[in-house]
Design an enzyme around this catalytic site. Structure first.
Site, PDB file in Angstrom:
ATOM      1  N   ASP A  38      22.544  23.812  40.891  1.00  0.00           N
ATOM      2  CA  ASP A  38      21.548  22.743  40.752  1.00  0.00           C
ATOM      3  C   ASP A  38      22.160  21.511  41.416  1.00  0.00           C
ATOM      4  O   ASP A  38      23.166  20.972  40.932  1.00  0.00           O
ATOM      5  CB  ASP A  38      21.281  22.507  39.261  1.00  0.00           C
ATOM      6  CG  ASP A  38      20.336  21.345  39.014  1.00  0.00           C
ATOM      7  OD1 ASP A  38      20.011  20.600  39.974  1.00  0.00           O
ATOM      8  OD2 ASP A  38      19.919  21.165  37.859  1.00  0.00           O
ATOM      9  N   ALA A  62      15.178  21.040  47.765  1.00  0.00           N
ATOM     10  CA  ALA A  62      14.335  19.837  47.769  1.00  0.00           C
ATOM     11  C   ALA A  62      13.181  20.003  46.799  1.00  0.00           C
ATOM     12  O   ALA A  62      12.797  21.122  46.447  1.00  0.00           O
ATOM     13  CB  ALA A  62      13.783  19.594  49.173  1.00  0.00           C
ATOM     14  N   THR A  64       9.516  19.731  46.895  1.00  0.00           N
ATOM     15  CA  THR A  64       8.567  19.722  48.021  1.00  0.00           C
ATOM     16  C   THR A  64       7.096  19.739  47.597  1.00  0.00           C
ATOM     17  O   THR A  64       6.225  19.855  48.450  1.00  0.00           O
ATOM     18  CB  THR A  64       8.820  20.943  48.939  1.00  0.00           C
ATOM     19  OG1 THR A  64       8.719  22.130  48.136  1.00  0.00           O
ATOM     20  CG2 THR A  64      10.172  20.884  49.607  1.00  0.00           C
ATOM     21  N   TYR A 127       6.781  11.635  47.627  1.00  0.00           N
ATOM     22  CA  TYR A 127       7.636  12.612  48.317  1.00  0.00           C
ATOM     23  C   TYR A 127       8.216  11.991  49.592  1.00  0.00           C
ATOM     24  O   TYR A 127       9.427  12.064  49.833  1.00  0.00           O
ATOM     25  CB  TYR A 127       6.811  13.864  48.636  1.00  0.00           C
ATOM     26  CG  TYR A 127       7.445  14.797  49.642  1.00  0.00           C
ATOM     27  CD1 TYR A 127       8.533  15.591  49.297  1.00  0.00           C
ATOM     28  CD2 TYR A 127       6.948  14.889  50.948  1.00  0.00           C
ATOM     29  CE1 TYR A 127       9.114  16.454  50.227  1.00  0.00           C
ATOM     30  CE2 TYR A 127       7.514  15.748  51.873  1.00  0.00           C
ATOM     31  CZ  TYR A 127       8.603  16.523  51.515  1.00  0.00           C
ATOM     32  OH  TYR A 127       9.184  17.366  52.436  1.00  0.00           O
TER      33      TYR A 127
HETATM   34  N1  LIG Z   1       7.748  22.928  53.817  1.00  0.00           N
HETATM   35  C1  LIG Z   1       7.428  22.020  54.728  1.00  0.00           C
HETATM   36  O1  LIG Z   1       6.325  22.016  55.285  1.00  0.00           O
HETATM   37  C2  LIG Z   1       8.410  20.985  55.119  1.00  0.00           C
HETATM   38  C3  LIG Z   1       9.648  20.904  54.527  1.00  0.00           C
HETATM   39  N2  LIG Z   1      10.519  19.922  54.894  1.00  0.00           N
HETATM   40  C4  LIG Z   1      11.837  19.871  54.279  1.00  0.00           C
HETATM   41  O2  LIG Z   1      12.530  21.062  54.642  1.00  0.00           O
HETATM   42  C5  LIG Z   1      13.388  21.455  53.578  1.00  0.00           C
HETATM   43  C6  LIG Z   1      13.147  22.907  53.221  1.00  0.00           C
HETATM   44  O3  LIG Z   1      11.788  23.049  52.824  1.00  0.00           O
HETATM   45  P1  LIG Z   1      11.206  24.449  52.317  1.00  0.00           P
HETATM   46  O4  LIG Z   1      12.215  25.514  52.462  1.00  0.00           O
HETATM   47  O5  LIG Z   1       9.881  24.628  52.946  1.00  0.00           O
HETATM   48  O6  LIG Z   1      11.005  24.119  50.775  1.00  0.00           O
HETATM   49  P2  LIG Z   1      10.851  25.117  49.540  1.00  0.00           P
HETATM   50  O7  LIG Z   1      10.067  24.379  48.510  1.00  0.00           O
HETATM   51  O8  LIG Z   1      10.374  26.444  49.996  1.00  0.00           O
HETATM   52  O9  LIG Z   1      12.359  25.313  49.036  1.00  0.00           O
HETATM   53  C7  LIG Z   1      13.030  24.327  48.336  1.00  0.00           C
HETATM   54  C8  LIG Z   1      14.047  25.006  47.463  1.00  0.00           C
HETATM   55  O10 LIG Z   1      14.795  23.995  46.784  1.00  0.00           O
HETATM   56  C9  LIG Z   1      15.089  24.493  45.513  1.00  0.00           C
HETATM   57  N3  LIG Z   1      15.419  23.405  44.581  1.00  0.00           N
HETATM   58  C10 LIG Z   1      14.590  22.512  44.006  1.00  0.00           C
HETATM   59  N4  LIG Z   1      15.287  21.697  43.188  1.00  0.00           N
HETATM   60  C11 LIG Z   1      16.579  22.090  43.261  1.00  0.00           C
HETATM   61  C12 LIG Z   1      17.763  21.651  42.654  1.00  0.00           C
HETATM   62  N5  LIG Z   1      17.775  20.633  41.788  1.00  0.00           N
HETATM   63  N6  LIG Z   1      18.922  22.284  42.955  1.00  0.00           N
HETATM   64  C13 LIG Z   1      18.939  23.324  43.806  1.00  0.00           C
HETATM   65  N7  LIG Z   1      17.840  23.795  44.415  1.00  0.00           N
HETATM   66  C14 LIG Z   1      16.667  23.179  44.140  1.00  0.00           C
HETATM   67  C15 LIG Z   1      13.845  25.246  45.077  1.00  0.00           C
HETATM   68  O11 LIG Z   1      14.206  26.163  44.086  1.00  0.00           O
HETATM   69  P3  LIG Z   1      13.260  26.387  42.795  1.00  0.00           P
HETATM   70  O12 LIG Z   1      11.966  26.881  43.353  1.00  0.00           O
HETATM   71  O13 LIG Z   1      14.023  27.387  41.997  1.00  0.00           O
HETATM   72  O14 LIG Z   1      13.147  25.031  42.151  1.00  0.00           O
HETATM   73  C16 LIG Z   1      13.437  25.921  46.384  1.00  0.00           C
HETATM   74  O15 LIG Z   1      13.978  27.207  46.476  1.00  0.00           O
HETATM   75  C17 LIG Z   1      13.157  20.449  52.455  1.00  0.00           C
HETATM   76  O16 LIG Z   1      14.119  19.430  52.548  1.00  0.00           O
HETATM   77  C18 LIG Z   1      11.796  19.868  52.769  1.00  0.00           C
HETATM   78  O17 LIG Z   1      11.634  18.559  52.250  1.00  0.00           O
HETATM   79  C19 LIG Z   1      10.219  18.990  55.845  1.00  0.00           C
HETATM   80  C20 LIG Z   1       9.009  19.023  56.455  1.00  0.00           C
HETATM   81  C21 LIG Z   1       8.009  20.051  56.186  1.00  0.00           C
HETATM   82  C1  LIG Z   2      -4.385  24.494  50.955  1.00  0.00           C
HETATM   83  C2  LIG Z   2      -5.307  23.497  51.605  1.00  0.00           C
HETATM   84  C3  LIG Z   2      -4.844  22.256  51.967  1.00  0.00           C
HETATM   85  N1  LIG Z   2      -5.696  21.379  52.560  1.00  0.00           N
HETATM   86  C4  LIG Z   2      -5.183  20.073  52.987  1.00  0.00           C
HETATM   87  C5  LIG Z   2      -4.423  19.290  51.947  1.00  0.00           C
HETATM   88  C6  LIG Z   2      -3.492  18.473  52.803  1.00  0.00           C
HETATM   89  O1  LIG Z   2      -4.174  17.321  53.247  1.00  0.00           O
HETATM   90  C7  LIG Z   2      -3.177  19.390  53.958  1.00  0.00           C
HETATM   91  C8  LIG Z   2      -1.882  20.186  53.788  1.00  0.00           C
HETATM   92  O2  LIG Z   2      -1.860  20.700  52.483  1.00  0.00           O
HETATM   93  P1  LIG Z   2      -0.616  21.445  51.834  1.00  0.00           P
HETATM   94  O3  LIG Z   2      -0.685  21.223  50.381  1.00  0.00           O
HETATM   95  O4  LIG Z   2      -0.565  22.830  52.335  1.00  0.00           O
HETATM   96  O5  LIG Z   2       0.581  20.755  52.460  1.00  0.00           O
HETATM   97  P2  LIG Z   2       1.340  19.412  52.133  1.00  0.00           P
HETATM   98  O6  LIG Z   2       1.980  19.519  50.836  1.00  0.00           O
HETATM   99  O7  LIG Z   2       0.561  18.228  52.440  1.00  0.00           O
HETATM  100  O8  LIG Z   2       2.344  19.763  53.323  1.00  0.00           O
HETATM  101  C9  LIG Z   2       3.515  19.167  53.529  1.00  0.00           C
HETATM  102  O9  LIG Z   2       4.578  19.808  52.857  1.00  0.00           O
HETATM  103  C10 LIG Z   2       5.651  18.910  52.792  1.00  0.00           C
HETATM  104  C11 LIG Z   2       6.783  19.576  52.025  1.00  0.00           C
HETATM  105  C12 LIG Z   2       6.001  18.356  54.119  1.00  0.00           C
HETATM  106  O10 LIG Z   2       7.106  17.872  54.308  1.00  0.00           O
HETATM  107  C13 LIG Z   2       4.927  18.177  55.152  1.00  0.00           C
HETATM  108  O11 LIG Z   2       5.422  18.240  56.475  1.00  0.00           O
HETATM  109  C14 LIG Z   2       3.815  19.134  54.999  1.00  0.00           C
HETATM  110  O12 LIG Z   2       4.097  20.430  55.495  1.00  0.00           O
HETATM  111  O13 LIG Z   2      -4.279  20.296  54.053  1.00  0.00           O
HETATM  112  C15 LIG Z   2      -7.002  21.689  52.826  1.00  0.00           C
HETATM  113  O14 LIG Z   2      -7.758  20.868  53.395  1.00  0.00           O
HETATM  114  N2  LIG Z   2      -7.478  22.926  52.468  1.00  0.00           N
HETATM  115  C16 LIG Z   2      -6.685  23.839  51.852  1.00  0.00           C
HETATM  116  O15 LIG Z   2      -7.171  24.951  51.527  1.00  0.00           O
END
Ligand SMILES: NC(=O)C1=CN([C@@H]2O[C@H](COP(=O)(O)OP(=O)(O)OC[C@H]3O[C@@H](n4cnc5c(N)ncnc54)[C@H](OP(=O)(O)O)[C@@H]3O)[C@@H](O)[C@H]2O)C=CC1
Ligand SMILES: Cc1cn([C@H]2C[C@H](O)[C@@H](COP(=O)(O)OP(=O)(O)O[C@H]3O[C@@H](C)C(=O)[C@@H](O)[C@H]3O)O2)c(=O)[nH]c1=O
Length: 290
Positions: A38, A62, A64, A127
């Site tokens: 963690d 993260a 997210t 976020y």
């Molecule tokens: N997904 C996206 O569209 C985008 C993501 N990013 C960034 O990219 C990175 C990776 O994202 P992504 O892989 O998609 O995210 P995910 O949500 O898929 O993965 C994040 C992971 O972090 C873990 N986590 C949360 N809290 C803790 C903690 N306290 N200690 C250890 N682990 C923890 C979660 O585990 P658990 O589920 O068990 O809590 C999960 O497995 C992040 O920094 C995100 O902000 C940037 C832009 C877009």
């Molecule tokens: C699932 C869904 C989302 N949306 C909209 C909501 C929002 O405005 C946009 C994206 O929705 P999502 O909830 O999938 O994604 P969102 O959580 O906004 O996505 C973000 O994730 C974090 C972690 C990031 O860092 C960003 O780059 C981005 O990928 O699309 C729809 O219009 N229809 C749908 O069925």
């Protein structure tokens, strides 16, 4: 042999990174999911660094959940901002390279041209604020690379693309916002970029540290992205997809209307090609399962 620590290893990017490093012999890889480590637990972090002395830390952990963050601001700040600062301090102490990931949601969307690394950030949601604080915090590691990326997708469950795909093949009605523009980014392309960078680091022990934008092209709306998935996965159900204006019903967080990232600095610095998400989505659609 150098040691590489992956935190948040069960998440989308964490899983793809684990696959990326599976076949190599350059690094001993320690991949920790949230149950194993963690990152908000300072003493656990200190024990691990002291025992493992990682040469490289890739922080995929993260908070997210963009909407839930509005209701859990303390937790989001703790995981994204405070824990990033703790990791950075330990990386400085142990001389480890820290690789982190930030988001297009640090921008307010008022631009009409792709954002560069030097454009001022001004997040609209909790976020985005927590990730901007994290960007500032990781600088203190000294040796750091931050990838600011956007709209990550993969064949794994839980991301926008896989969720749209599932509903498309079932023929469910889906409404998607067409007034938010950005760059969908294959998570595998980011994992590969990180892998190459760490291989370079292993060979040279030096990198052009800093913040880099990394996103796929062409820029599009979430609706355009969904439409491309429908066309590949379920063209017979395209009539089920409707374009709507934001906010998406039920959203708690405000999203930027425009968050296209200019990735040219990364491409020039690391002589890497741009990533066309349309090519990637084709292979992902083939891999996705209900
Ligand atoms: N997904 C996206 O569209 C985008 C993501 N990013 C960034 O990219 C990175 C990776 O994202 P992504 O892989 O998609 O995210 P995910 O949500 O898929 O993965 C994040 C992971 O972090 C873990 N986590 C949360 N809290 C803790 C903690 N306290 N200690 C250890 N682990 C923890 C979660 O585990 P658990 O589920 O068990 O809590 C999960 O497995 C992040 O920094 C995100 O902000 C940037 C832009 C877009
Ligand atoms: C699932 C869904 C989302 N949306 C909209 C909501 C929002 O405005 C946009 C994206 O929705 P999502 O909830 O999938 O994604 P969102 O959580 O906004 O996505 C973000 O994730 C974090 C972690 C990031 O860092 C960003 O780059 C981005 O990928 O699309 C729809 O219009 N229809 C749908 O069925």
């Amino acid at each position: 042999m150098k040691t590489l620590l992956i935190t948040g290893a069960a998440g989308q990017l964490g899983q793809l990174l684990r696959r990326q490093y599976a076949a190599q012999r350059q690094f001993k890889v320690l991949a920790c999911d949230s149950a194993m480590l963690d990152i908000t637990d300072d003493s656990a972090l200190q024990r691990l660094f002291s025992a493992v002395r990682p040469d490289i830390v890739i922080n995929c952990a993260a908070y997210t959940a963009v909407d839930s963050a509005e209701q859990q601001p303390e937790r989001c700040m703790l995981v994204n901002a405070v824990a990033s600062a703790s990791l950075a301090a330990l990386c400085r102490q142990y001389d480890s390279l820290l690789i982190s990931f930030s988001t297009d949601y640090v921008f307010d969307g008022q631009h009409n041209a792709p954002y560069t690394e030097s454009d001022p950030a001004s997040p609209l949601n909790l976020y985005g604020k927590s990730k901007l604080l994290a960007e500032d915090a990781v600088v203190q590691a000294g040796r750091y690379i931050t990838f600011r990326t956007s709209w990550l997708f993969s064949a794994l469950p839980g991301n926008f693309a896989s969720s749209i795909w599932r509903r498309a093949v079932r023929g469910e009605p889906v409404s998607v916002v067409s007034d938010q523009l950005g760059g969908p980014t294959p998570a595998s392309a980011l994992a590969e970029a990180v892998y190459r960078l760490t291989m370079d680091y292993a060979a040279q022990t030096c990198l052009p540290y800093g913040l880099y934008h990394f996103c796929g092209y062409p820029y599009c709306s979430w609706y355009d992205f969904a439409k491309a998935i429908y066309q590949l996965a379920a063209p017979q159900h395209q009539h089920c997809l409707t374009a709507i204006n934001s906010p998406f019903p039920g959203s708690l967080a405000v999203r930027p209307a425009y968050s296209c990232l200019d990735s040219s600095l990364f491409q020039r610095t690391f002589t890497q090609p741009a990533t066309d998400w349309r090519t990637e989505i084709e292979s992902y659609v083939k891999k996705m399962r209900v």
